[in-house]
Design a protein around this motif. Structure first.
Motif, PDB file in Angstrom:
ATOM      1  N   ASP A 369       3.521   8.981  -5.286  1.00  0.00           N
ATOM      2  CA  ASP A 369       3.104   9.833  -6.395  1.00  0.00           C
ATOM      3  C   ASP A 369       4.086   9.816  -7.553  1.00  0.00           C
ATOM      4  N   MET A 370       5.228   9.167  -7.392  1.00  0.00           N
ATOM      5  CA  MET A 370       6.193   9.039  -8.478  1.00  0.00           C
ATOM      6  C   MET A 370       6.066   7.708  -9.207  1.00  0.00           C
ATOM      7  N   GLY A 371       5.262   6.797  -8.674  1.00  0.00           N
ATOM      8  CA  GLY A 371       5.116   5.484  -9.288  1.00  0.00           C
ATOM      9  C   GLY A 371       5.296   4.370  -8.269  1.00  0.00           C
ATOM     10  N   VAL A 372       5.876   3.260  -8.703  1.00  0.00           N
ATOM     11  CA  VAL A 372       6.045   2.074  -7.870  1.00  0.00           C
ATOM     12  C   VAL A 372       7.528   1.797  -7.675  1.00  0.00           C
ATOM     13  N   THR A 373       7.882   1.406  -6.452  1.00  0.00           N
ATOM     14  CA  THR A 373       9.253   0.992  -6.155  1.00  0.00           C
ATOM     15  C   THR A 373       9.224  -0.417  -5.596  1.00  0.00           C
ATOM     16  N   VAL A 374       9.950  -1.331  -6.240  1.00  0.00           N
ATOM     17  CA  VAL A 374      10.091  -2.690  -5.721  1.00  0.00           C
ATOM     18  C   VAL A 374      11.201  -2.662  -4.687  1.00  0.00           C
TER      19      VAL A 374
END
Length: 398
Positions: A369-374
């Motif tokens: 829910d905070m975005g995308v993490t690579v």
């Protein structure tokens, strides 16, 4: 002293309670067993569906390759039949102004106008597979690539004076190509499928020609790209903001002029459906320290060359392009599961890892829910992987 004896009221009271407790325990155990069986059945069905889909895609790729090889052989070796020669002469007469005639002298229907296109170049891009390729080039403006020209480089002389160009190409990575059938009189093209559900239309069906879908009666695509430069020595037309899979055959390049822009002359603004206009970009994309170090190492070792190297600002360029790709959420949108495009970890499993191929590296990422993490970037060894139309079949890796 005589042993104590339970009163009749106590015995009668404990009996039903014990029976009820045993029944409740049995019901819980039965429900648990049924739940496990259902979970196992669902998992088995999902595994079977994935295997069937993978097998279907492989079969379609093999069929497409076989048909292309057979078509190429027939074009090179086949001698036209008498009927074909007569039709060709009829076409020439029609082009000269004469109306086509049937054998009985009556007016015939117009002949088909099929066109044989010749490839003038091939795309080199970081988009190795369809997943991870931008749906529109302008959504990933930092993306870079080039057309490796097959025609004399003089053909593109002066093109660098334009800012943008149109690229005409074929969707060579399609696995579900429509099979048009022409009726006996040559006037109607029949298709098994005429409508599709665009990924962002929330299940609404529209005609395939009212979308930018790659699945069309003719396997032709048109993309607007940014012109970067022309490399005359290597015969390369360098581009940016492209949405073309690596290895895409190119049939034509046309400069974009002001009159191509809607509203330039008549001041009428561009109109599109609401589902096209919607902005579903993810809020943020961040790289873990492990992923940052891995990507830099890959570029230093030349794993993303020639598009991204230490000599051409490759680290910053690759980082920005990956950010822009992931911000568009490249996960599948037609999945019925909880992890399709637009979903977050609140509705999925905490450890879901998604992967996409960028050049010759694999990018692993999570969505929450905070975005995308690579999470990581690792090198792919594609040397022993079978390719179909230039697309690696990674599902066949051992």
């Amino acid at each position: 002293m005589a042993p104590l004896q339970q009163s009749p009221s106590t015995t009668l009271g404990d009996g039903p309670v014990a029976v009820f407790a045993a029944a409740a325990a049995a019901a819980v155990v039965t429900a648990w067993i049924c739940s496990r069986r259902r979970d196992a059945r669902v998992a088995k069905l999902e595994e079977t569906r994935l295997a069937e889909r993978t097998g279907r895609i492989r079969a379609e790729m093999k069929l497409r390759t076989y048909l292309k090889d057979r078509e190429a052989e027939s074009i090179v070796t086949r001698t036209p039949s008498g009927d074909e020669l007569r039709r060709a002469r009829s076409h020439e007469e029609v082009a000269a102004g004469a109306k086509p005639k049937r054998a009985n002298g009556t007016e015939a229907v117009q002949p088909e106008h099929n066109l044989l296109l010749r490839c003038i170049g091939t795309i080199a891009s970081p988009y190795t597979k369809r997943m991870g390729t931008p749906r529109q080039g302008a959504l990933v403006p930092s993306g870079r690539g080039y057309v490796q020209l097959k025609v004399p480089v003089e053909c593109v002389e002066g093109l660098e004076l334009y800012s943008h160009a149109w690229v005409l190409f074929t969707f060579h990575a399609n696995t579900d190509v429509p099979s048009p059938v022409t009726s006996n009189d040559g006037s109607i093209m029949k298709l098994k499928k005429t409508k599709i559900r665009p990924p962002r239309a929330n299940g609404v069906k529209v005609g395939m020609l009212s979308t930018r879908s790659p699945h069309r009666p003719n396997n032709i695509g048109l993309s607007l790209v940014k012109i970067v430069r022309v490399d005359k020595k290597l015969k390369r037309l360098h581009l940016a903001a492209l949405d073309l899979v690596n290895g895409t055959p190119v049939y034509d390049v046309k400069p974009c002029v002001p009159w191509d822009v809607p509203g330039y002359h008549d001041k009428v603004s561009l109109t599109v459906p609401d589902w096209v206009r919607q902005d579903d970009e993810l809020e943020s994309v961040r790289f873990s320290s492990k992923a940052e170090e891995a990507l830099e190492r890959c570029i230093r070792e030349g794993k993303l060359a020639p598009l991204y190297t230490m000599q051409n600002d490759g680290l910053d360029g690759a980082t920005e392009t990956i950010r822009e790709i992931l911000a568009q959420d490249p996960r599948a949108s037609n999945s019925n599961g909880p992890n399709k495009r637009g979903s977050t970890s609140a509705y999925s499993h905490k450890n879901d890892i998604y992967k996409l191929v960028f050049c010759s590296v694999e990018v692993e990422f999570r969505v929450n829910d905070m975005g995308v993490t690579v999470e990581n970037v690792s090198v792919l060894d594609l040397s022993g992987v079978r390719h179909v139309d230039g697309i690696p079949i990674l599902s066949e890796r051992s």
